[in-house]
Motif scaffolding. Structure first.
Motif, PDB file in Angstrom:
ATOM      1  N   ILE A  96       0.835  -1.202   0.000  1.00 26.85           N
ATOM      2  CA  ILE A  96       0.000   0.000   0.000  1.00 26.85           C
ATOM      3  C   ILE A  96       0.870   1.252   0.000  1.00 26.85           C
ATOM      4  N   LEU A  97       1.871   1.285   0.883  1.00 28.15           N
ATOM      5  CA  LEU A  97       2.723   2.463   1.005  1.00 28.15           C
ATOM      6  C   LEU A  97       3.550   2.713  -0.251  1.00 28.15           C
ATOM      7  N   ALA A  98       4.040   1.659  -0.870  1.00 31.37           N
ATOM      8  CA  ALA A  98       4.847   1.831  -2.090  1.00 31.37           C
ATOM      9  C   ALA A  98       3.988   2.367  -3.236  1.00 31.37           C
ATOM     10  N   SER A  99       2.720   1.977  -3.284  1.00 34.98           N
ATOM     11  CA  SER A  99       1.853   2.542  -4.329  1.00 34.98           C
ATOM     12  C   SER A  99       1.615   4.023  -4.062  1.00 34.98           C
ATOM     13  N   ALA A 100       1.468   4.395  -2.789  1.00 34.33           N
ATOM     14  CA  ALA A 100       1.299   5.814  -2.445  1.00 34.33           C
ATOM     15  C   ALA A 100       2.559   6.600  -2.793  1.00 34.33           C
ATOM     16  N   ALA A 101       3.719   6.017  -2.524  1.00 32.70           N
ATOM     17  CA  ALA A 101       4.981   6.690  -2.847  1.00 32.70           C
ATOM     18  C   ALA A 101       5.084   6.936  -4.349  1.00 32.70           C
ATOM     19  N   PHE A 102       4.722   5.940  -5.148  1.00 39.24           N
ATOM     20  CA  PHE A 102       4.760   6.114  -6.602  1.00 39.24           C
ATOM     21  C   PHE A 102       3.845   7.254  -7.018  1.00 39.24           C
ATOM     22  N   ARG A 103       2.660   7.291  -6.450  1.00 38.31           N
ATOM     23  CA  ARG A 103       1.697   8.327  -6.836  1.00 38.31           C
ATOM     24  C   ARG A 103       2.165   9.717  -6.403  1.00 38.31           C
ATOM     25  N   MET A 104       2.879   9.804  -5.281  1.00 34.83           N
ATOM     26  CA  MET A 104       3.437  11.101  -4.881  1.00 34.83           C
ATOM     27  C   MET A 104       4.566  11.526  -5.812  1.00 34.83           C
ATOM     28  N   GLN A 105       5.372  10.565  -6.220  1.00 32.37           N
ATOM     29  CA  GLN A 105       6.524  10.863  -7.074  1.00 32.37           C
ATOM     30  C   GLN A 105       6.134  11.077  -8.524  1.00 32.37           C
ATOM     31  N   HIS A 106       4.998  10.529  -8.938  1.00 33.49           N
ATOM     32  CA  HIS A 106       4.524  10.625 -10.326  1.00 33.49           C
ATOM     33  C   HIS A 106       3.039  10.993 -10.341  1.00 33.49           C
TER      34      HIS A 106
END
Length: 175
Positions: A96-106
């Motif tokens: 879940i957190l890694a998907s959020a990180a991707f969305r913040m970065q992109h």
């Protein structure tokens, strides 16, 4: 039935509190902190010293209106069917957190396959970090995903799962 209960539990976490004041968008400082915490958790997902950070970032993602996290049960379902352990919970959270990180970065990238792939890869990195220190935490499903990644089939696996989730909306943590 077990998958349905897990999804219901995750969705209930995603629902805003009736008494909570709606908050505004995340700040650059909060996003930076969240990305730092997500990276620390990827390195040591089960570290008890990170408990407060883990709770903060999960709650923050649930509350901010401009950062979302996705989890596709068609991709991680086999993990959810494994024994409910602290390690399994940590790996699921890291997805879940890694998907959020991707969305913040992109933030401009809405490609669900890329979002789910980022979540899956983050989960696998966390898994590697845990099992390197404690091989008893191995997961049959995550070992299969590791193998798929090593032979270049992980994205295809995620793409197939994403197609299933597009028919039945994925679990999304959002206010």
């Amino acid at each position: 039935m077990r998958k349905a209960l897990v999804c219901i539990a995750l969705l209930s976490l995603a629902m805003p509190s009736a008494v909570a004041d709606p908050r505004g968008p995340s700040t650059p400082e909060e996003r930076k902190r969240a990305l730092d915490v997500i990276e620390k958790l990827e390195q040591s997902p089960m570290d008890p010293a990170l408990k407060r950070d883990r709770e903060w970032v999960f709650q923050w993602i649930k509350e901010v209106p401009d950062v979302h996290a996705n989890m596709c049960s068609a991709i991680v379902g086999p993990l959810l069917n494994e024994k409910n352990t602290d390690a399994r919970k940590a790996f699921t959270l890291q997805n879940i957190l890694a998907s959020a990180a991707f969305r913040m970065q992109h933030p401009e990238d809405k490609d669900s396959v890329k979002i789910y792939l980022a979540g899956t890869q983050g989960m696998l990195r966390a898994y590697e970090n845990v099992t390197r220190q404690d091989p008893t935490k191995k997961s049959p499903f995550l070992e299969q995903l590791k193998s798929k990644e090593q032979i270049g089939q992980l994205e295809d696996y995620v793409r197939r799962g994403a197609r299933q989730c597009s028919k039945h909306p994925a679990t999304t943590l959002a206010p």
